[in-house]
Design a protein around this motif. Structure first.
Motif, mmCIF file in Angstrom:
data_model
loop_
_atom_site.group_PDB
_atom_site.id
_atom_site.type_symbol
_atom_site.label_atom_id
_atom_site.label_comp_id
_atom_site.label_asym_id
_atom_site.label_seq_id
_atom_site.Cartn_x
_atom_site.Cartn_y
_atom_site.Cartn_z
ATOM 1 N N ALA A 1 0.703 -1.151 -0.050
ATOM 2 C CA ALA A 1 -0.065 0.050 -0.075
ATOM 3 C C ALA A 1 0.717 1.318 -0.009
ATOM 4 N N GLU A 2 0.655 2.328 -0.363
ATOM 5 C CA GLU A 2 1.339 3.458 -0.807
ATOM 6 C C GLU A 2 0.666 4.569 -0.077
ATOM 7 N N VAL A 3 1.634 5.488 0.609
ATOM 8 C CA VAL A 3 1.150 6.614 1.268
ATOM 9 C C VAL A 3 1.714 7.535 0.390
ATOM 10 N N THR B 1 2.128 19.896 -0.915
ATOM 11 C CA THR B 1 1.214 18.850 -1.680
ATOM 12 C C THR B 1 -0.362 18.945 -1.176
ATOM 13 N N GLY B 2 -1.140 18.461 -1.796
ATOM 14 C CA GLY B 2 -2.482 18.390 -1.491
ATOM 15 C C GLY B 2 -2.840 17.684 -0.275
ATOM 16 N N PRO B 3 -2.601 16.430 -0.010
ATOM 17 C CA PRO B 3 -2.739 15.746 1.336
ATOM 18 C C PRO B 3 -1.970 16.304 2.419
ATOM 19 N N GLY B 4 -2.617 16.586 3.748
ATOM 20 C CA GLY B 4 -1.743 17.113 4.535
ATOM 21 C C GLY B 4 -1.248 15.632 5.520
ATOM 22 N N GLN B 5 -0.403 16.030 6.606
ATOM 23 C CA GLN B 5 0.094 14.770 7.194
ATOM 24 C C GLN B 5 -1.032 14.202 8.087
ATOM 25 N N ASP B 6 -2.202 14.753 8.662
ATOM 26 C CA ASP B 6 -2.937 14.008 9.168
ATOM 27 C C ASP B 6 -3.863 12.986 8.088
#
Length: 225
Positions: free
Chosen positions: A187-189, A202-207
């Motif tokens: 699975a990729e993060v 980037t769009g996605p944040g750490q949470d």
């Protein structure tokens, strides 16, 4: 990220003597249980060679998985308990892990062996001999940065049990596309580095990144039982 930042503290901390020195287990029991044996699984997670159980991925799983019936055991290797800064040789890491395994198994439910980076390698190398139900490899260091010819794929391919790799999309120790075919899941993060940190631009944040990681692990564990 520290335990304080997650809002989740271990319910018990256990010191275990091993041939490599005292190790430590921080227990996060499945929600609604008073003992680890009431859970459906125990997920044991070791840390990497450059840090301890304060790693963001380990803390995220300790905070999120107990609500899904999984007891999380965060394992500190003897060298960390002793306050040393540098990890010992892989053989010594395996010795410490083997020595604390009986304490993990004594909880009752099947034990999934796991860890991040060097801890993932330990889990892979010892899973079959210790009778692990499965292996969770977080940030598996497929090769040293910039040296793909120094592959450690044999450790990953030789677990002998169901295995999930969760890998950052820009991990210099091995991006998801670099992993060879094999009997494991990956699975990729997205945008994650070796510690699953994501750039602010980037769009996605750490949470959100930790949400992707936790969801992938939760779904995979649910399919094991």
């Amino acid at each position: 990220m520290s335990t304080r930042e997650t809002g989740r503290r271990p319910e018990a901390v256990e010191t275990v003597d091993t041939d490599a020195g005292p190790a430590r287990i921080s227990w996060f029991p499945a929600t609604g249980t008073t003992k680890a044996r009431s859970a459906r699984l125990v997920l044991a997670l070791g840390h990497g060679a450059g840090g301890g159980i304060e790693a963001r991925d380990l803390q995220a799983l300790a905070a999120g998985l107990p609500a899904h019936g999984v007891t999380v055991a965060l394992v500190e290797q003897p060298w960390r308990v002793a306050g040393k800064r540098l990890a010992p040789a892989p053989k010594t890491l395996d010795t410490g892990w083997r020595g604390l395994w009986p304490a993990l198994a004594a909880a009752g439910p099947p034990v999934v062996a796991g860890g991040r980076s060097a801890g993932a390698r330990v889990a892979c190398r010892t899973a079959a001999e210790l009778g692990a139900r499965a292996v969770l490899a977080l940030g598996f260091p497929l090769h040293p940065p910039g040296r793909p010819e120094k592959s450690r794929a044999d450790e990953l391919l030789g677990t002998g049990v169901p295995t999930l790799v969760v890998q950052g999309g820009r991990d210099p120790f091995g991006r998801p596309a670099e992993f060879p075919p094999g009997e494991y899941e990956i699975a990729e993060v997205p945008y994650g580095d070796h510690g699953f940190a994501v750039p602010k631009k980037t769009g996605p944040g750490q949470d959100e990144a930790m949400g992707v990681l936790t969801a992938a692990v939760t779904g995979w564990l649910a399919a094991l039982v």
